[in-house]
Design a protein around this motif. Sequence first.
Motif, PDB file in Angstrom:
ATOM      1  N   THR A   7       0.843  -1.196   0.000  1.00 56.53           N
ATOM      2  CA  THR A   7       0.000   0.000   0.000  1.00 56.53           C
ATOM      3  C   THR A   7       0.879   1.247   0.000  1.00 56.53           C
ATOM      4  N   LEU A  13      -5.918   7.468 -11.645  1.00 55.43           N
ATOM      5  CA  LEU A  13      -5.209   6.190 -11.517  1.00 55.43           C
ATOM      6  C   LEU A  13      -3.748   6.343 -11.918  1.00 55.43           C
ATOM      7  N   SER A  35      -4.677  -4.499  -5.686  1.00 64.74           N
ATOM      8  CA  SER A  35      -5.965  -3.877  -5.367  1.00 64.74           C
ATOM      9  C   SER A  35      -5.819  -2.446  -4.865  1.00 64.74           C
ATOM     10  N   GLU A  36      -4.713  -2.124  -4.234  1.00 65.14           N
ATOM     11  CA  GLU A  36      -4.511  -0.747  -3.756  1.00 65.14           C
ATOM     12  C   GLU A  36      -4.378   0.233  -4.930  1.00 65.14           C
ATOM     13  N   ASN A  47      -8.098   0.863  -7.963  1.00 67.84           N
ATOM     14  CA  ASN A  47      -9.209   1.335  -7.154  1.00 67.84           C
ATOM     15  C   ASN A  47     -10.512   1.147  -7.939  1.00 67.84           C
ATOM     16  N   LYS A  48     -11.407   0.305  -7.406  1.00 69.63           N
ATOM     17  CA  LYS A  48     -12.642  -0.035  -8.124  1.00 69.63           C
ATOM     18  C   LYS A  48     -13.490   1.195  -8.437  1.00 69.63           C
ATOM     19  N   THR A  49     -13.532   2.128  -7.536  1.00 64.59           N
ATOM     20  CA  THR A  49     -14.328   3.337  -7.763  1.00 64.59           C
ATOM     21  C   THR A  49     -13.756   4.144  -8.917  1.00 64.59           C
TER      22      THR A  49
END
Length: 147
Positions: free
Chosen positions: A88, A123, A107-108, A111-113
């Motif tokens: 992270t 991003l 995953s850090e 970011n899905k959002t």
Amino acid sequence: PVMAQLVMDAGATFVLAPDFNPQVVSMVHEKQKLMIPAVATPSEILQACRMGVDLLKLFPANGLGVNYLKELQGPLNNLSIIPVGGVTLNNVADFAQAGAFAVGVGSELINKTLVAEQAWQQLTELAQTFITRFHENKKPDDVCYPL
């Protein structure tokens, strides 16, 4: 081995594996491609080195911890290790200072959002922040390759 063959057939220049499988290492090396197996123990690390692996994925990095990487670097300080799993913005500097060759961020970073919003610039900036934080915290005597 089947999955490794499929990715190489699709044009991959390296294989980043979820585990250490000597059969896969041998196959990838026969194809003269870079093999990066996941390792967690000194025994796996040394076995991979004996098979000619030059770059190792330490997984799960956050679960094992930064101190684990530091302790590995004692007797095994000539190895190029990439911590992956739980990296992270809060710990990337610590991994760099502990001697990581690079880090793998999942995953850090994705970011899905931001992905759902198609916020590609944000991003990109997040990725750049990871890169900057890692490079700023490498030891002066460590080799650091720009992206």
